[in-house]
Design an enzyme around this catalytic site. Structure first.
Site, PDB file in Angstrom:
ATOM      1  CG  ASP A   1      -2.243   0.612   1.028  1.00  0.00           C
ATOM      2  OD1 ASP A   1      -2.258   1.851   0.858  1.00  0.00           O
ATOM      3  OD2 ASP A   1      -3.271  -0.078   1.028  1.00  0.00           O
TER       4      ASP A   1
ATOM      5  CB  SER B   1      -9.397   0.695   0.177  1.00  0.00           C
ATOM      6  OG  SER B   1      -8.811   0.854  -1.073  1.00  0.00           O
TER       7      SER B   1
ATOM      8  CG  HIS C   1      -5.291   3.838   1.143  1.00  0.00           C
ATOM      9  ND1 HIS C   1      -4.903   2.543   0.858  1.00  0.00           N
ATOM     10  CD2 HIS C   1      -6.547   3.973   0.646  1.00  0.00           C
ATOM     11  CE1 HIS C   1      -5.886   1.929   0.216  1.00  0.00           C
ATOM     12  NE2 HIS C   1      -6.899   2.777   0.080  1.00  0.00           N
TER      13      HIS C   1
END
EC number: 3.4.21.-
Length: 342
Positions: A75, A267, A107
């Site tokens: 990521d 996600s 994220h």
């Protein structure tokens, strides 16, 4: 119950009012933990029934979940010093050239928190490894993503050789157009022993049009809401394997070592599954169990099959006809014989 001699047993079995004779066995209460004030996503995957006022913030789980299993978060990086990781998170590798060893986006840290943080994680004892393939703006090149997958595979193989932490999971909450090269890399990683969860994508379209969602060996995860519907943005179709919570998910973030944020997307759904894979891998039946799988442990293909079979069927609204209507389930911290018996 009666104690019966062998010859009597057969006579009793013949009696018209006897359906069957079963050997008496000991039943043990399973100790399970309830985390109160948990994010709704954790609560939902630990209840078969829709969430209620009494259950919406209660996560039922086995407190050993995640022990001895490593999860690679491919990521934007991970805020490894966040207090919620309790020292269990470490930096693995930064792939984009000239980029720093930190999550400048948030994220990846959020995904890692859903996998294994103390308050927001599915598998609260997991070891987290940051594999940075996306820059701080959240984007990156397909070749860097593939290199990140290859790094996770090599690290997993190295730990298998050392004989420690030989079970590994990976989460990839990213996606782009269809890329045979990325699908190939993910499929090869699963064959090499990585238990892999990927996001279905947020375009409200057929997930088969995107990668790595179309990688058939991985577990492709769609997003569900607190009211048990497909999230409006979630991709769908036959390439989706299972759904998990993905709207307004609370988890760890960047900015401080105590930061949190609410994010939405497939996600956020995918790390619920990576967390579940990590959870189940750590709770595999022991060698004296009738469900013992063998010293090598369960294969990614078999664990994927069990996870899907054990999910809660047909509870989600707005699921297109060609899409599996299955919501992830962790067994509520109870006896997992049904899970291993699948």
């Amino acid at each position: 119950t009666m104690e019966l001699l062998e010859d009597l047993i057969e006579q009793v079995r013949q009696l018209p009012m006897v359906n069957f004779i079963e050997k008496n066995s000991l039943v043990h209460a399973n100790e399970f933990t309830v985390a109160k004030g948990a994010p709704w996503g954790l609560a939902r995957i630990s209840h078969r029934d829709p969430l209620s006022l009494g259950s919406f913030d209660q996560y039922l789980y086995d407190s050993n979940g995640g022990t001895g299993v490593t999860s690679y978060v491919i990521d934007t990086g991970v805020n490894v010093h966040h207090e919620q990781f309790e020292g269990r998170a470490k930096w693995g590798k930064t792939i984009p050239q000239g980029d720093e060893d930190e999550d400048g986006n948030g994220h990846g840290t959020h995904c890692a928190g859903t996998i294994g943080s103390n308050a927001y994680g599915v598998a609260k004892n997991a070891e987290i490894v940051a594999v940075k393939v996306l820059r701080s703006n959240g984007s990156g090149s397909m070749s860097d993503v593939i290199k990140g997958v290859e790094f996770a595979v090599k690290s997993h193989q190295d730990s298998v050789k050392k004989g420690k932490n030989s079970f590994s999971t990976a989460n990839m909450s990213l996606g782009g157009g269809k890329s045979p090269a990325l699908d190939l890399a993910v499929n090869a990683a699963v064959k090499a022993g990585l238990h892999f969860a990927v996001a279905a994508g947020n375009e409200n379209q057929d997930a088969c049009n995107t990668s790595p969602a179309s990688a058939e060996n991985a577990i492709t995860v769609g997003a569900s809401t607190i009211s048990d519907a497909r999230a409006y943005f979630s991709n769908y179709g036959k390439c989706v394997d299972i759904f998990a919570p993905g709207l307004n998910i609370l988890s760890t973030y960047i900015g401080s070592d105590a930061a949190t944020a609410y994010l939405s997307g497939t996600s956020m759904a995918s790390p619920h599954i990576a967390g579940l894979l990590t959870y189940y891998l750590s709770l595999q039946p022991s060698s004296d169990s009738e469900f013992f799988i063998g010293a090598e442990g369960i294969t990614p293909a078999q664990l994927k099959k069990n996870l899907i079979a054990f999910g809660t069927p047909d509870v989600l609204a707005d699921i297109p006809a060609d899409t599996p209507n299955i919501l992830a389930f962790n067994g509520a911290g109870q006896n997992l014989t049904k899970f291993w018996g699948h």
